[in-house]
Design a protein around this motif. Structure first.
Motif, PDB file in Angstrom:
ATOM      1  N   LEU A 164      45.861  40.606  39.678  1.00  0.00           N
ATOM      2  CA  LEU A 164      46.285  41.612  40.661  1.00  0.00           C
ATOM      3  C   LEU A 164      47.778  41.523  40.936  1.00  0.00           C
ATOM      4  O   LEU A 164      48.451  42.556  41.106  1.00  0.00           O
ATOM      5  N   THR A 165      48.316  40.306  40.984  1.00  0.00           N
ATOM      6  CA  THR A 165      49.764  40.169  41.205  1.00  0.00           C
ATOM      7  C   THR A 165      50.551  40.676  39.995  1.00  0.00           C
ATOM      8  O   THR A 165      51.638  41.235  40.148  1.00  0.00           O
ATOM      9  N   GLU A 166      49.991  40.465  38.793  1.00  0.00           N
ATOM     10  CA  GLU A 166      50.657  40.979  37.591  1.00  0.00           C
ATOM     11  C   GLU A 166      50.704  42.506  37.592  1.00  0.00           C
ATOM     12  O   GLU A 166      51.614  43.114  37.008  1.00  0.00           O
ATOM     13  N   LEU A 167      49.731  43.122  38.253  1.00  0.00           N
ATOM     14  CA  LEU A 167      49.690  44.587  38.355  1.00  0.00           C
ATOM     15  C   LEU A 167      50.433  45.107  39.580  1.00  0.00           C
ATOM     16  O   LEU A 167      50.400  46.311  39.869  1.00  0.00           O
ATOM     17  N   ASP A 168      51.082  44.170  40.305  1.00  0.00           N
ATOM     18  CA  ASP A 168      51.838  44.524  41.520  1.00  0.00           C
ATOM     19  C   ASP A 168      50.962  45.195  42.563  1.00  0.00           C
ATOM     20  O   ASP A 168      51.427  46.073  43.321  1.00  0.00           O
ATOM     21  N   ALA A 169      49.698  44.814  42.612  1.00  0.00           N
ATOM     22  CA  ALA A 169      48.796  45.365  43.636  1.00  0.00           C
ATOM     23  C   ALA A 169      49.176  44.808  45.001  1.00  0.00           C
ATOM     24  O   ALA A 169      49.537  43.633  45.119  1.00  0.00           O
ATOM     25  N   ARG A 170      49.099  45.641  46.002  1.00  0.00           N
ATOM     26  CA  ARG A 170      49.412  45.217  47.368  1.00  0.00           C
ATOM     27  C   ARG A 170      48.175  45.147  48.240  1.00  0.00           C
ATOM     28  O   ARG A 170      48.166  44.488  49.280  1.00  0.00           O
ATOM     29  N   ALA A 171      47.122  45.855  47.817  1.00  0.00           N
ATOM     30  CA  ALA A 171      45.860  45.849  48.567  1.00  0.00           C
ATOM     31  C   ALA A 171      44.742  46.263  47.618  1.00  0.00           C
ATOM     32  O   ALA A 171      44.991  46.878  46.567  1.00  0.00           O
ATOM     33  N   LEU A 172      43.526  45.915  47.984  1.00  0.00           N
ATOM     34  CA  LEU A 172      42.381  46.272  47.161  1.00  0.00           C
ATOM     35  C   LEU A 172      41.981  47.726  47.411  1.00  0.00           C
ATOM     36  O   LEU A 172      41.868  48.168  48.547  1.00  0.00           O
ATOM     37  N   THR A 173      41.756  48.426  46.317  1.00  0.00           N
ATOM     38  CA  THR A 173      41.211  49.778  46.370  1.00  0.00           C
ATOM     39  C   THR A 173      40.079  49.847  45.349  1.00  0.00           C
ATOM     40  O   THR A 173      39.971  48.980  44.472  1.00  0.00           O
ATOM     41  N   ALA A 174      39.250  50.878  45.457  1.00  0.00           N
ATOM     42  CA  ALA A 174      38.148  51.023  44.509  1.00  0.00           C
ATOM     43  C   ALA A 174      38.675  51.132  43.077  1.00  0.00           C
ATOM     44  O   ALA A 174      38.094  50.571  42.147  1.00  0.00           O
ATOM     45  N   GLN A 175      39.797  51.798  42.900  1.00  0.00           N
ATOM     46  CA  GLN A 175      40.385  51.956  41.569  1.00  0.00           C
ATOM     47  C   GLN A 175      40.863  50.617  41.008  1.00  0.00           C
ATOM     48  O   GLN A 175      40.580  50.262  39.861  1.00  0.00           O
ATOM     49  N   VAL A 176      41.583  49.868  41.840  1.00  0.00           N
ATOM     50  CA  VAL A 176      42.123  48.577  41.408  1.00  0.00           C
ATOM     51  C   VAL A 176      40.994  47.605  41.078  1.00  0.00           C
ATOM     52  O   VAL A 176      41.019  46.913  40.053  1.00  0.00           O
ATOM     53  N   VAL A 177      39.994  47.561  41.954  1.00  0.00           N
ATOM     54  CA  VAL A 177      38.868  46.650  41.723  1.00  0.00           C
ATOM     55  C   VAL A 177      38.133  47.033  40.442  1.00  0.00           C
ATOM     56  O   VAL A 177      37.829  46.187  39.598  1.00  0.00           O
ATOM     57  N   GLY A 178      37.855  48.315  40.271  1.00  0.00           N
ATOM     58  CA  GLY A 178      37.133  48.770  39.090  1.00  0.00           C
ATOM     59  C   GLY A 178      37.867  48.457  37.793  1.00  0.00           C
ATOM     60  O   GLY A 178      37.249  48.112  36.781  1.00  0.00           O
ATOM     61  N   ASP A 179      39.191  48.539  37.840  1.00  0.00           N
ATOM     62  CA  ASP A 179      39.993  48.299  36.635  1.00  0.00           C
ATOM     63  C   ASP A 179      40.090  46.821  36.277  1.00  0.00           C
ATOM     64  O   ASP A 179      40.419  46.491  35.126  1.00  0.00           O
ATOM     65  N   THR A 180      39.854  45.941  37.231  1.00  0.00           N
ATOM     66  CA  THR A 180      40.100  44.504  37.004  1.00  0.00           C
ATOM     67  C   THR A 180      38.853  43.632  37.134  1.00  0.00           C
ATOM     68  O   THR A 180      38.962  42.402  37.138  1.00  0.00           O
ATOM     69  N   LEU A 181      37.688  44.242  37.208  1.00  0.00           N
ATOM     70  CA  LEU A 181      36.461  43.452  37.386  1.00  0.00           C
ATOM     71  C   LEU A 181      36.212  42.466  36.251  1.00  0.00           C
ATOM     72  O   LEU A 181      35.546  41.446  36.437  1.00  0.00           O
ATOM     73  N   GLY A 182      36.768  42.764  35.082  1.00  0.00           N
ATOM     74  CA  GLY A 182      36.573  41.867  33.945  1.00  0.00           C
ATOM     75  C   GLY A 182      37.219  40.505  34.123  1.00  0.00           C
ATOM     76  O   GLY A 182      36.897  39.562  33.398  1.00  0.00           O
ATOM     77  N   ALA A 183      38.157  40.394  35.076  1.00  0.00           N
ATOM     78  CA  ALA A 183      38.752  39.094  35.379  1.00  0.00           C
ATOM     79  C   ALA A 183      37.880  38.295  36.333  1.00  0.00           C
ATOM     80  O   ALA A 183      38.058  37.086  36.475  1.00  0.00           O
ATOM     81  N   LEU A 184      36.932  38.975  36.964  1.00  0.00           N
ATOM     82  CA  LEU A 184      36.128  38.342  38.005  1.00  0.00           C
ATOM     83  C   LEU A 184      34.678  38.135  37.585  1.00  0.00           C
ATOM     84  O   LEU A 184      34.085  37.088  37.863  1.00  0.00           O
ATOM     85  N   LEU A 185      34.101  39.134  36.924  1.00  0.00           N
ATOM     86  CA  LEU A 185      32.711  39.067  36.471  1.00  0.00           C
ATOM     87  C   LEU A 185      32.679  39.021  34.951  1.00  0.00           C
ATOM     88  O   LEU A 185      33.434  39.733  34.291  1.00  0.00           O
ATOM     89  N   LYS A 186      31.793  38.211  34.397  1.00  0.00           N
ATOM     90  CA  LYS A 186      31.802  37.953  32.953  1.00  0.00           C
ATOM     91  C   LYS A 186      30.570  38.484  32.231  1.00  0.00           C
ATOM     92  O   LYS A 186      30.385  38.204  31.047  1.00  0.00           O
TER      93      LYS A 186
END
Length: 302
Positions: A257-279
């Motif tokens: 998330l920091t590499e993507l310069d995210a400042r807060a969680l949104t449905a879009q951000v979470v959906g795009d990065t779930l592969g880093a969290l769930l395997k």
């Protein structure tokens, strides 16, 4: 060569030693680690994958300035890969040279070819060797992946810190290595092995401790995002998933998330990065629609 680094003299000193290496341990874990070090007993750590069991061995090796010897367990692991094997090619050359020289003393030849110079030392045998920097840290990682026969073989090593080689004799450690055994509990480990160790279950951290871990390991993350990440992961672990994320996945996600310069969680951000969290794809699929909105709402609520 440097002299051996002294072991911590108290639970508080152990806690400080781990903290200085960036490992934010609970006091119970620091206590059992201190006791294992002072008593010279193996430490058996059990828990879900990604909660920091392996990391503690790495941290101890770094903090105490000891060599880290890691044996990664897997199905089919045998003595030749884990303990020792003979250098058969070198032995064969020695036999041919002896025959060429007319040496027919078979007893002497047999003794010569089973000398230590022909012995290939694998991780467990390496851990029994003396070291001026102090006995090494031996990590026997994910023992539950190995076969029960190999687990039984470990009993001599973990109780007497020695290995018996039929052709050579018994090799005993002058000082016991610091042994960390880990298991993800994909199967039960036999009581005979557990009795030789001090035991601790490494659980998922509390929200407060996980937040401290994230801030320590991902220093560039904003205070707001770090709080939302931890709340999201903590809420996620309450869902019925095949594999809940461990601390390692929390750190991966926070870093992503920091590499993507995210400042807060949104449905879009979470959906795009779930592969880093769930395997697992089934878990990612389940984490859609209403489930995502529910967990996200818990995470971003002040």
């Amino acid at each position: 060569m440097t002299a051996a680094t002294a072991l911590p003299g108290s639970v508080d000193a152990t806690l400080e030693l781990l903290t200085n290496q960036g490992y934010l341990a609970e006091r119970q874990l620091a206590t059992v680690t201190y006791l294992a070090l002072r008593m010279g007993r193996p430490l058996f750590l059990e828990g879900e994958a990604g909660v920091g069991k392996t990391e503690i061995a790495k941290v101890l090796a770094a903090a105490l300035d000891r060599k880290l010897i890691r044996l990664q367990c897997y199905e089919g692991l045998d003595i030749a890969s884990a303990v020792y094997e003979w250098n058969s090619a070198a032995q064969m050359i020695a036999i041919r040279l002896a025959e060429a020289a007319g040496d027919t003393d078979r007893d002497q030849l047999s003794s010569d070819i089973f000398a230590e110079r022909y012995l290939i030392k694998r991780p467990l045998l390496q851990a029994l060797q003396p070291d001026v920097a102090g006995s090494p840290v031996l990590l026997i990682d994910e023992l539950d992946r190995a076969d029960e026969a190999f687990e039984a073989y470990l009993l001599e090593i973990l109780s007497d810190f020695q290995v018996t080689i039929p052709e050579f004799g018994t090799i005993k450690a002058p000082t016991p290595p610091i042994v960390i055994v880990t298991s993800n509990r994909t199967r039960e480990i036999h009581d005979a092995l557990k009795r030789r160790c001090l035991y601790h279950w490494v659980d998922y951290p509390s929200a407060e401790r996980e937040l401290a871990i994230v801030k320590s390991r991902v220093p560039n993350i904003s205070a707001k995002l770090s709080q939302q990440v931890v709340r999201f992961v903590q809420a996620l672990r309450e869902q019925d998933f095949y594999k809940s994320p461990g601390v390692a996945e929390t750190l991966d996600w926070a870093t992503a998330l920091t590499e993507l310069d995210a400042r807060a969680l949104t449905a879009q951000v979470v959906g795009d990065t779930l592969g880093a969290l769930l395997k697992y794809q089934d878990d990612i699929t389940r984490m859609q629609g209403d489930t995502l909105q529910k967990v996200l709402k818990e995470a971003v609520s002040e």
